[in-house]
Design an enzyme around this catalytic site. Sequence first.
Site, PDB file in Angstrom:
ATOM      1  N   PRO A  85       0.819  -1.222   0.000  1.00  0.00           N
ATOM      2  CA  PRO A  85       0.000   0.000   0.000  1.00  0.00           C
ATOM      3  C   PRO A  85       0.850   1.267   0.000  1.00  0.00           C
ATOM      4  CG  PRO A  85      -0.461  -1.372   1.928  1.00  0.00           C
ATOM      5  CD  PRO A  85       0.689  -1.994   1.214  1.00  0.00           C
ATOM      6  N   GLU A  86       0.587   2.160  -0.922  1.00  0.00           N
ATOM      7  CA  GLU A  86       1.204   3.479  -0.925  1.00  0.00           C
ATOM      8  C   GLU A  86       0.072   4.480  -0.684  1.00  0.00           C
ATOM      9  OE1 GLU A  86       4.036   4.046  -4.093  1.00  0.00           O
ATOM     10  OE2 GLU A  86       4.414   1.914  -4.287  1.00  0.00           O
ATOM     11  N   ARG A 108      16.035  -0.290  -2.431  1.00  0.00           N
ATOM     12  CA  ARG A 108      14.848  -0.855  -3.078  1.00  0.00           C
ATOM     13  C   ARG A 108      15.119  -1.158  -4.547  1.00  0.00           C
ATOM     14  NH1 ARG A 108      10.214   0.449  -0.327  1.00  0.00           N
ATOM     15  NH2 ARG A 108       9.304  -1.160  -1.632  1.00  0.00           N
ATOM     16  N   LYS A 119       0.971   7.314   4.112  1.00  0.00           N
ATOM     17  CA  LYS A 119       0.475   5.938   4.183  1.00  0.00           C
ATOM     18  C   LYS A 119      -0.196   5.637   5.522  1.00  0.00           C
ATOM     19  CE  LYS A 119       4.603   4.561   1.599  1.00  0.00           C
ATOM     20  NZ  LYS A 119       5.770   3.653   1.598  1.00  0.00           N
TER      21      LYS A 119
END
Length: 255
Positions: free
Chosen positions: A2-3, A245, A54
């Site tokens: 989820p962003e 990332r 978030k």
Amino acid sequence: MPEALEVELTRQAMGVLVGRRFGAVERTDPLVVGDGVDVAVPGCSVESVGRRGKLLVVGTDGPTVGVHFGMTGRLFVDDGPAIDRLAYGAGGDDRVWDRWVVGLDDGSQLRLHDPRRLGRVWLEPAVGTLGPDVLTLTVSQLTTALARRRAPLKAVLLDQRAVAGLGNMLVDELLWRVGLDPHRVASSLDVAEVRRLQAAVRRRLPVMLRRGGSHTGTLSPVVRAAGGPCPRCGELLRRDTVGGRTTIWCPGHQR
Ligand SMILES: [Zn+2]
């Protein structure tokens, strides 16, 4: 994962909670649910459902409750998922993965469903430690976020204290769209580049929100997994690690 877009869709769906009162806690997981939550929440009425980045912020006539969704968290109320089908997570709704279940005064339940168990529920979230929300980000806020930062541009954009709400897929999509190399030193962007990036944030994210979330960009999960040519310039897309990332970017037009 989820962003800001997924949490915003959840926030909109959770508007149905306003005016309802929490009843008994029916299931809880101490790894996910913070100290005091299960004592403080029963009996409280929901007054607002907000969001910063978030973080979902549930205001009540008692404490404020923060919910973070980790990798796979989803909220359900009335037995309907807040988002019908998210691109992250298993997509199923096996009750064995419910980490927090609270009754509501109309007989329904609020459930935090989280297979990976990385979500969190806690009292009085420190909203002020988060950066400005990405969905309303101004040029001035973005300029401040990047100023004097020697870290790679992508790493700073992922830093929730700099800008709240961006995750891995959204950052890759935005930098690809505006043609900025994710490895650039954040403070090296000139005024025109900052403006271009902010404009992309403000134009692109609402489109992706309407389409259903972070997975709806041009660099979709399918394109990310396949590698292959850049959809814009045809150069082979590259896969690097930036800011810890996995990063998909185009050496042809991102500079
Ligand atoms: Zn390209």
